[in-house]
Enzyme design. Structure first.
Site, PDB file in Angstrom:
ATOM      1  CB  CYS A  35      -0.988  -0.024   1.166  1.00  0.00           C
ATOM      2  SG  CYS A  35      -2.418   1.070   0.906  1.00  0.00           S
TER       3      CYS A  35
ATOM      4  CG  HIS B 119      -3.493  -3.564   3.672  1.00  0.00           C
ATOM      5  ND1 HIS B 119      -2.251  -3.143   4.098  1.00  0.00           N
ATOM      6  CD2 HIS B 119      -4.163  -2.445   3.279  1.00  0.00           C
ATOM      7  CE1 HIS B 119      -2.176  -1.824   3.967  1.00  0.00           C
ATOM      8  NE2 HIS B 119      -3.310  -1.381   3.468  1.00  0.00           N
TER       9      HIS B 119
END
Length: 479
Positions: free
Chosen positions: A337, A417
């Site tokens: 991310c 994630h």
């Protein structure tokens, strides 16, 4: 329709763990149980099936109940982006950045939203285990409180106060919390819960009896210090600089795989490295040291709530130089991310940082990132989830996971994630990394189950609660 509030004398008293254990213990008794936290302040978040965002602790508590995450479990989420501002997420949707003062101005509306979510849960479940936020004894915040005694008053909840005895001073914490709140709030306190106790409880008992004699409130449980709890730890608990994540179990082969996770100032979803840490022979350590970055077999740049600010920090500390030297030497780097975004060529972020011009990234990937006001929230059926404003606008790189992310020979980047919680994906990744890192003596374990480890830890907490807290009495006392 029974519900109660578990508050804490302090932040990090263990409320989230206690609530998770209660959720699992009560669920094992055949009750329909749901977790609830009116307001959470955390950069660890999860995505619900319908694309909402909640605190990861509430997602874990839902898992303990056998439930999928819901925005009703955490209707208000604050994600700190600086010391003075946080992103406000209401019922799963990001509404913008707020200061502490502007947040207070919206408390009446937010209190109504929290109450509506809780009441909805109370209609659908046998028991709702509510978790407070921070300390309930902040009298300067009581008038606008959403998560502690304000919620208890609004929804008529009995309150149990958790104190961390491992820090010392737990009796003073209990006494001070009880005495500083007003009479109406004080009357809601039904019991104290000592958490993280080590040693002979008979030595503590005279102090607990003295506390009850003074206040008229019993201590309903003395919960032991449980060694080896590390999965899904909240915020700073699991990402202390220099700390090793997880058990660091012995390797199956002759070599370990050393993973350096960079402890960014605004790290988010730090739990991503836990899946790596559950593997035998993998040592995951949080670091800010350029030498550790240089020496590791794999470096992980995790998520960030302030990508440009944390990128500047990487450069100011010399960590960026160590990362770039790794890239030149084709030694493995994983960006997740915000960490992935930092590895890209350019980052245009007028949303979170307010930057008016694009900023150069590390340039490891030939990818440009642009931030958009609308947050991407995706829960992938095949594992993992996405929570980000930054989007790939241009890329010449090979995707890594499906058509997402980027991959070069030794570098891996993704917005996803939790991808490595998938056992097969994690084993494939570790096999590739060990080859790239020239660690032929590292053997990938053939059957490690991250989900089994998570369930094991939840059951350990629930077992301790069953042993040390009279849950029959707790349930009977609820209205």
């Amino acid at each position: 329709m029974k519900s109660f509030l578990v508050a804490g004398c302090t932040s990090d008293a263990g409320k989230s763990v206690v609530v998770a254990g209660l959720c699992r213990a009560l669920t094992r008794r055949g009750l329909r149980v749901a977790p609830f936290k009116a307001q959470n302040m955390s950069n660890n978040s999860a995505v619900t099936p319908d694309g909402g965002e909640i605190g990861r602790a509430q997602a874990l508590q839902a898992y303990a109940c056998g439930l999928t995450p819901s925005v009703d479990f955490n209707p208000i989420l604050l994600k700190p982006g600086s010391d003075r501002t946080s992103q406000l997420v209401v019922r799963g949707i990001a509404t913008g950045n707020v200061s502490a003062r502007s947040y207070i101005e919206h408390r009446t509306e937010l209190r109504k939203i929290a109450s509506e979510s809780l009441n909805s849960l109370r209609e659908r479940f046998d028991v709702v285990v509510c978790e407070g936020a921070g300390s309930p004894a902040e009298t300067n915040l009581r008038a606008t409180d959403v998560a502690n005694f304000g919620l208890a008053e609004e929804c008529d909840l009995p309150v149990y106060i958790v104190g961390d005895i491992d820090r010392g001073g737990v009796l003073a914490h209990f006494y001070g919390t009880h005495q500083i709140v007003d009479d109406a709030d004080r009357a809601r306190i039904k019991g104290f819960v000592v958490n993280k106790f080590r040693g002979d409880v008979s030595i503590l008992e005279p102090g607990l009896q003295d506390l009850e004699d003074r206040l008229g409130v019993p201590t309903v449980a003395v919960l032991p210090f449980i060694h080896g709890l590390w999965i899904d730890a909240e915020d700073s608990l699991q990402s202390t600089i220099g700390a090793t994540v997880g058990p660091a179990a012995a390797p199956l082969g002759t070599q370990r795989l050393r993973v350096a996770a960079i402890r960014l100032p605004r790290v988010s979803n730090a739990t991503d490295v836990e899946a790596l840490a559950c593997e035998p022979g993998v040592t995951v350590t949080w670091t800010v040291d350029p030498d550790s970055v240089a020496e590791a077999d794999l470096v992980v740049i995790p998520g960030s709530k302030a990508t440009l600010s944390d990128l500047a920090w990487l450069r100011s500390t010399g960590v960026a130089d160590a990362i770039m030297e790794r890239a030149r030497s084709q030694r493995p780097i994983l960006g997740i991310c915000g960490g992935f975004q930092m590895m890209c060529s350019h980052i245009d972020d007028p949303v979170e940082s307010g930057s008016t011009t694009p900023v150069e990234g590390l340039g490891i990937f030939d990818v440009d990132i642009e931030f958009h006001p609308e947050k991407t929230l995706i829960r992938h059926e095949n594992g993992g989830y996405e929570v980000h404003h930054g989007r790939v606008e241009r890329s010449t790189e090979q995707p890594w996971i499906g058509n997402e992310g980027a991959r070069t020979q030794s570098n891996f980047g993704t917005h996803r994630h939790g991808y490595l919680e998938d056992d097969e994906a994690r084993r494939d990744f570790l096999g590739t990394v060990s080859t790239l890192a020239q660690r032929p003596g590292f053997v990938v374990a053939p059957a490690t189950s991250f989900e089994a480890e998570r369930n094991k830890q939840l059951d350990v907490i629930a077992d301790a609660i069953e042993q040390h807290w009279d849950l029959d009495q707790l349930i009977a006392a609820l209205t």
